[in-house]
Design an enzyme around this catalytic site. Structure first.
Site, PDB file in Angstrom:
ATOM      1  N   ASN A 138       0.271-108.955  -3.042  1.00 34.07           N
ATOM      2  CA  ASN A 138      -0.971-108.079  -3.448  1.00 34.07           C
ATOM      3  C   ASN A 138      -2.067-108.549  -2.567  1.00 34.07           C
ATOM      4  O   ASN A 138      -2.559-109.572  -2.791  1.00 34.07           O
ATOM      5  CB  ASN A 138      -1.067-108.325  -4.828  1.00 34.07           C
ATOM      6  N   GLU A 152       0.229-112.327 -15.693  1.00 39.21           N
ATOM      7  CA  GLU A 152      -0.862-113.036 -14.835  1.00 39.21           C
ATOM      8  C   GLU A 152      -1.971-113.521 -15.765  1.00 39.21           C
ATOM      9  O   GLU A 152      -2.926-112.701 -16.135  1.00 39.21           O
ATOM     10  CB  GLU A 152      -1.523-112.085 -13.792  1.00 39.21           C
ATOM     11  N   HIS A 200      -3.833-104.542 -13.427  1.00 44.68           N
ATOM     12  CA  HIS A 200      -4.083-105.539 -12.825  1.00 44.68           C
ATOM     13  C   HIS A 200      -5.551-106.083 -13.624  1.00 44.68           C
ATOM     14  O   HIS A 200      -6.453-105.407 -13.776  1.00 44.68           O
ATOM     15  CB  HIS A 200      -4.557-105.488 -11.395  1.00 44.68           C
TER      16      HIS A 200
HETATM   17  P1  PGA Z   1      -3.636-115.031  -6.448  1.00 39.51           P
HETATM   18  O1  PGA Z   1      -3.684-113.702  -7.118  1.00 39.51           O
HETATM   19  O2  PGA Z   1      -2.027-115.398  -5.956  1.00 39.51           O
HETATM   20  O3  PGA Z   1      -4.616-115.259  -5.332  1.00 39.51           O
HETATM   21  O4  PGA Z   1      -3.783-116.159  -7.494  1.00 39.51           O
HETATM   22  C1  PGA Z   1      -2.467-113.096  -7.599  1.00 39.51           C
HETATM   23  C2  PGA Z   1      -2.856-111.832  -8.257  1.00 39.51           C
HETATM   24  O5  PGA Z   1      -4.010-111.517  -8.541  1.00 39.51           O
HETATM   25  O6  PGA Z   1      -2.132-111.056  -8.283  1.00 39.51           O
END
Ligand code: PGA
Length: 261
Positions: free
Chosen positions: A15, A174, A101
């Site tokens: 992402n 997440e 998200h």
């Molecule tokens: P990160 O982000 O790997 O920078 O923690 C993950 C995300 O928000 O999809």
């Protein structure tokens, strides 16, 4: 008894968020593609910003890398200024779409109702949703994370009929507090939440549908060093990577370390 999901594949989703200009997206896609040629890879899905989708799609079209978008609108093409319809994503080769998200929930006020409509629209157009759920630091401090996650899963899938094999849905856990520069989630805690997600799904759909047609992915400060602790292929079948996906060598190491585990 804890129900395990039967998906045998593993997934690594990149992402890039709102970080890469077209030229940077292209370079990143080229580097990942050439690095992957030497690896036995899990399924890799890259999600550049909207404006980079066409250019990145061109680069990866002859490879096993899949193209994902970071958002979608729920209506078919029409008078919706500033939005992008599922059909438009399909037109440029998108197969997956991140929905719900936490950065969208927080920054643009995306609600469970909107997320539910986006999931429905994605499925209607044969786009695989990468549905994100996760509790905030405050919710975890209060100990209500199970309730929050269950609620998010059930609300996002409220009007979604049982998915078929072809529609395979991916739920990304997440925790908001774990997203970089937050702290990576303890892998056991991530697995515990994966069982909570599975139970929430079983409350909605027949158990065999859940086992066969859903996959759970973890995201939040994933690195080459910690990735193998999350992906056990029983509860968690992949990772959603933000920061570390924008450094090709690091991202390829993540993929490599999953393949090797
Ligand atoms: P990160 O982000 O790997 O920078 O923690 C993950 C995300 O928000 O999809």
């Amino acid at each position: 008894m804890t129900v395990k999901l039967s998906d045998k594949k593993t997934y690594v989703v990149a992402n890039w968020k709102m970080n890469t200009l077209i030229e940077e997206s292209v370079k990143l896609a080229e580097d990942i593609k050439s690095g992957l040629e030497t690896l036995t890879s899990p399924e890799v899905i890259v999600c550049p910003p909207y404006l980079s989708l066409i250019s990145v799609g061109e680069i990866i079209k002859d490879s096993s890398i899949k193209l994902g978008a970071q958002n979608v609108f729920w209506e078919d093409p029409g008078n919706y200024t500033g939005e992008i319809a599922p059909e438009m994503l399909k037109e440029v080769g998108v197969t997956h779409v991140i929905i719900g998200h936490s950065e969208r929930r927080q920054n643009v006020g995306e609600t469970d109702e909107m997320i539910d409509k986006k999931v429905a629209a994605a499925i209607r157009h044969q786009l695989t949703p990468l549905l994100c759920v996760g509790e905030t630091a405050e919710e975890r401090r209060q100990g209500v994370q199970h309730m929050v996650i269950t609620d998010q899963v059930k609300k996002a899938l409220r009007y979604i009929p049982p998915p078929t094999k072809r529609q395979h849905l991916k739920i990304c856990y997440e925790p908001v507090w774990s997203i970089y520069p937050g702290q990576p989630c303890d892998p056991d805690q991530a697995k515990e939440i994966a069982t909570v997600i599975t139970q929430a799904l079983i409350d909605i759909y027949p158990q065999n549908v859940v086992q066969e047609n859903f996959t759970i992915i973890y995201g939040g400060s994933v690195t080459p060093e910690n990735v193998a602790n999350y992906v056990d292929r029983e509860y968690i079948h992949g990772v959603l990577v933000g920061t570390a996906s924008r450094e090709p060598k690091t991202f390829l190491n993540i993929i490599n370390n999953i393949s090797a585990s």
